[in-house]
Design an enzyme around this catalytic site. Structure first.
Site, PDB file in Angstrom:
ATOM      1  N   GLY A 191     -50.627  13.334  29.308  1.00 33.31           N
ATOM      2  CA  GLY A 191     -49.669  12.353  28.791  1.00 33.31           C
ATOM      3  C   GLY A 191     -50.338  11.017  28.569  1.00 33.31           C
ATOM      4  CB  VAL A 195     -46.997   8.356  32.916  1.00 29.85           C
ATOM      5  CG1 VAL A 195     -46.549   9.368  33.956  1.00 29.85           C
ATOM      6  CG2 VAL A 195     -45.781   7.737  32.235  1.00 29.85           C
ATOM      7  CD  GLU A 213     -57.279  17.342  29.818  1.00 33.36           C
ATOM      8  OE1 GLU A 213     -57.527  16.871  28.688  1.00 33.36           O
ATOM      9  OE2 GLU A 213     -58.103  17.992  30.473  1.00 33.36           O
ATOM     10  CB  CYS A 247     -53.942  14.375  22.622  1.00 34.52           C
ATOM     11  SG  CYS A 247     -54.509  16.077  22.755  1.00 34.52           S
TER      12      CYS A 247
END
Ligand code: NAD
Length: 459
Positions: A191, A195, A213, A247
């Site tokens: 994410g 966070v 990741e 991503c």
């Protein structure tokens, strides 16, 4: 079948299972992996419908990047697991002879996998392959933003995997926060950076190792020696699959001035070729995950020089495939990860300016270079750091289970896929076994020069 009631209940169940040794035999792991494969095969229509509802993901992309990705990861792990799990003999130094040494992978225990919304199925199930292969129990936390896929996973996974060893916990920030209060033997979080800091702080309380990741701005360098047509096809594909919510999608292009205009025209023509004159009508073009995320693009595009696209429909969660020319590096568009179908094309006078541009910014998750120049290739490989590098293509490196996947610096830490997933979720336990025969007295006190010389000779 056990139904999970509360997070502590689920964790207790998994801890008891792990302690019982049930997950250790390779046969059990192989069975779970083939069940995972069977699950994605048998429930393809259910998952496809959920992904269609959440992201307007078409069947091709679902088959390639969600179900297919998970199935090939599981299949690859199944084929190699016996070899991976076997103790590996290593040499033993003279000082410890007679004796033998080996590295024996052991499962870490109960692990937590927290997934994002952009590939809501594969970001839960692909790391899970590594966790299963290594013999762990796992708590799975799908993203609440893609609620249909989350619900499908929570409904379907318990029908296939061993409920004593796996639990799917649905919910949002409150549930993830509660999950993070507990102790795990490893946490893999996929994410955003913000966070990730929360996850790492929570993990620190229990000294839990983490794999993060994350994302970032993955640059794409296009040199004048590149095949512009092939480069444009591959960049457009890598950027606009999943409407840019990938991503490792190229975040922006840095192109040599002498080919910039031609390259941009070809890129625009590829968008038309892939998605038609009105991409909102294309069955192959995804939507943005939420209205909130869509509204962000309207803001990012304000005042920009739009070459192609630019349409944003918040209610329909639609952002057209968009090319922006030479945005101000200080603008929001160039300050944060774009994570959507907006591709800035930035002109550079020399490729070393592009290298400088990338070097001055946080290390990206992926770095793309299109060139026929070996010297430029070497300059990029020697001069820049990134999670992964792909030369003359975009995103496609993700299909290789032989290559580790993970970031560096701000784009993450740790890695998975293939052997690397197995390694991430294993403790590589060193075991040395000595013989009782011959107990060399040199190492024992009282020490003297002779013993020291012998020790220096044999070490
Ligand atoms: P998201 O909003 O779905 O969040 C991910 C998870 O974190 C969810 O399960 C959510 O419940 C949890 N979460 C959210 N806020 C939280 C909080 N305050 N406390 C505790 N838990 C919380 O997804 P996202 O972060 O928007 O995902 C997009 C990012 O993920 C992008 O930066 C993208 O590049 C990155 N990404 C990286 C990879 C990779 O493999 N490196 C893959 C996909 C996405």
């Amino acid at each position: 079948m056990t139904i999970t009631t509360t997070i502590p209940d689920a964790l207790q169940r998994l801890r008891t299972t792990f302690a019982s040794g049930k997950t250790r035999p390779v046969e059990w792991r192989l069975k779970q992996l083939s069940e995972l494969e069977r699950m994605v095969r048998e429930h393809e229509p259910d998952f496809a419908a959920a992904l269609q509802a959440d992201l307007h993901k078409g069947s091709f992309e679902t088959a390639l990047s969600e179900l297919g990705f998970v199935a090939s990861e599981a299949q690859y792990a199944r084929r190699h697991l016996r070899r991976w799990a076997r103790p590996k003999r290593v040499s033993t130094p003279m000082m410890a002879l007679p004796g033998s040494s080996h590295i024996q992978p052991e499962p870490k225990g109960v692990v937590l996998i927290i997934a994002p919304w952009n590939y809501p199925l594969s970001m839960v199930c692909a790391p899970l392959v590594g966790a299963i292969a290594a013999g762990n129990c796992a708590v799975l936390k799908p993203s609440e933003i893609t609620s249909q896929t989350s619900a499908a996973l929570a409904r379907i996974i318990p029908r296939y995997l061993d409920n004593d060893a796996f639990a799917v916990i649905e919910g949002g920030v409150a549930e993830t926060t509660e999950l993070l209060e507990h102790h795990y033997d490893h946490i893999l979080y996929t994410g955003n950076e913000r966070v990730a800091r929360i996850v790492m702080t929570a993990a620190a309380k229990h000294l839990t190792p983490v794999t993060l990741e994350l994302g970032g701005k993955s640059p794409c360098l296009v040199d004048k020696s590149a095949d512009l047509d092939v480069a444009a096809s591959r960049i457009a594909w890598g950027k606009f699959i999943n409407a840019g919510q990938t991503c490792v999608a190229p975040d922006h292009v840095l192109v040599h001035r002498s080919v910039a205009a031609e390259f941009t025209e070809i890129l625009a023509s590829k968008i038309r070729q892939f998605y038609g004159d009105d991409p909102s009508q294309s069955p192959d073009y995804c939507r943005i995950a939420s209205e909130r995320h869509t509204a962000r693009f309207a803001r990012l595009l304000e005042g920009q020089n739009i070459h192609t696209g630019g349409q944003v429909d918040v209610a329909k969660r639609y952002v057209a495939p968009t090319i922006v020319l030479d945005p101000d590096p200080a603008s929001e568009l160039m300050q944060e990860e774009i994570f959507g179908p907006v591709l800035p094309v930035i002109t550079v006078d020399e490729m070393h300016h592009a290298i400088r541009f990338v070097a001055d910014r946080p290390k990206p998750l992926a770095l793309y270079l299109f060139t026929r120049s070996k010297a430029l290739e070497n300059a990029v490989l020697d001069g820049l750091s990134a999670g992964s590098v792909c030369i003359n293509d975009a995103v496609i490196f993700m299909v290789s289970p032989e290559l580790p996947f993970g970031g560096i610096g701000n784009s993450g830490m740790g890695r998975y896929t293939g052997w690397f997933g197995f390694e991430t979720f294993s403790h590589m336990r060193p075991v040395m076994k000595r013989s009782f025969r011959f107990d060399a007295p040199m190492r024992y006190p009282p020490y003297n020069d002779f013993k020291r010389r012998i020790m220096e000779l044999v070490r």
